[in-house]
Design a protein around this motif. Structure first.
Motif, PDB file in Angstrom:
ATOM      1  N   ILE A  10       5.921  -4.021  -9.085  1.00  0.00           N
ATOM      2  CA  ILE A  10       5.157  -3.734  -7.871  1.00  0.00           C
ATOM      3  C   ILE A  10       3.693  -3.526  -8.255  1.00  0.00           C
ATOM      4  O   ILE A  10       3.383  -2.703  -9.120  1.00  0.00           O
ATOM      5  N   ALA A  11       2.793  -4.248  -7.609  1.00  0.00           N
ATOM      6  CA  ALA A  11       1.376  -4.239  -7.976  1.00  0.00           C
ATOM      7  C   ALA A  11       0.628  -2.993  -7.502  1.00  0.00           C
ATOM      8  O   ALA A  11      -0.283  -2.521  -8.178  1.00  0.00           O
ATOM      9  N   ASP A  12       0.991  -2.453  -6.356  1.00  0.00           N
ATOM     10  CA  ASP A  12       0.260  -1.330  -5.769  1.00  0.00           C
ATOM     11  C   ASP A  12       0.972  -0.003  -6.059  1.00  0.00           C
ATOM     12  O   ASP A  12       2.189   0.104  -5.827  1.00  0.00           O
ATOM     13  N   GLU A  50      16.119  -3.459   3.061  1.00  0.00           N
ATOM     14  CA  GLU A  50      15.269  -2.274   3.246  1.00  0.00           C
ATOM     15  C   GLU A  50      14.073  -2.320   2.302  1.00  0.00           C
ATOM     16  O   GLU A  50      12.937  -2.024   2.691  1.00  0.00           O
ATOM     17  N   LEU A  51      14.319  -2.708   1.045  1.00  0.00           N
ATOM     18  CA  LEU A  51      13.245  -2.787   0.061  1.00  0.00           C
ATOM     19  C   LEU A  51      12.262  -3.905   0.393  1.00  0.00           C
ATOM     20  O   LEU A  51      11.061  -3.780   0.140  1.00  0.00           O
ATOM     21  N   ALA A  52      12.756  -4.988   0.971  1.00  0.00           N
ATOM     22  CA  ALA A  52      11.887  -6.116   1.333  1.00  0.00           C
ATOM     23  C   ALA A  52      10.821  -5.686   2.336  1.00  0.00           C
ATOM     24  O   ALA A  52       9.718  -6.235   2.345  1.00  0.00           O
ATOM     25  N   ARG A  53      11.139  -4.700   3.156  1.00  0.00           N
ATOM     26  CA  ARG A  53      10.157  -4.204   4.123  1.00  0.00           C
ATOM     27  C   ARG A  53       9.110  -3.302   3.459  1.00  0.00           C
ATOM     28  O   ARG A  53       8.073  -3.029   4.052  1.00  0.00           O
ATOM     29  N   GLY A  58       3.609 -11.430  -1.520  1.00  0.00           N
ATOM     30  CA  GLY A  58       2.609 -12.178  -2.273  1.00  0.00           C
ATOM     31  C   GLY A  58       2.226 -11.544  -3.603  1.00  0.00           C
ATOM     32  O   GLY A  58       1.715 -12.219  -4.488  1.00  0.00           O
ATOM     33  N   GLU A  59       2.485 -10.236  -3.767  1.00  0.00           N
ATOM     34  CA  GLU A  59       2.059  -9.538  -4.980  1.00  0.00           C
ATOM     35  C   GLU A  59       3.207  -8.940  -5.790  1.00  0.00           C
ATOM     36  O   GLU A  59       3.054  -8.715  -6.994  1.00  0.00           O
TER      37      GLU A  59
END
Length: 94
Positions: A10-12, A50-53, A58-59
């Motif tokens: 996860i980028a952020d 749930e995680l997809a939301r 894109g990142e």
């Protein structure tokens, strides 16, 4: 009941914290960004939805891999759980 390895990149930092907190409710953390989930495919699909939301397509990268039912499992190095606590699905140190 099947076992799956769920891992992510996860980028952020904010999204990373949300994904970590959400997964920790449903799966056992094994390493940074790697979890062991025990359940059926329907449960896995619900968690992945749930995680997809929570992620940015894109990142970020989110994956789940099924583990073979009778596959070899071993652990080397630092334990996931404190000394003296053994979760039955994780192998003891090799």
């Amino acid at each position: 009941m099947s076992e799956f390895v769920i891992c992510y990149d996860i980028a952020d930092p904010r999204r990373l914290a949300r994904v970590f907190r959400h997964l920790k409710k449903h799966a056992m953390p094994l390493q940074y960004s790697v979890f062991l989930f025990s359940g059926d495919e329907r449960q896995l699909n619900r968690i992945m939805d749930e995680l997809a939301r929570l992620i940015d397509d894109g990142e970020d990268d989110l994956r789940a891999y099924p583990l073979p039912a009778r596959g070899f499992k071993a652990r080397l190095g630092k334990a996931t759980l404190p000394e003296g606590i053994q979760w039955s699905n994780l192998p003891p140190a090799w």
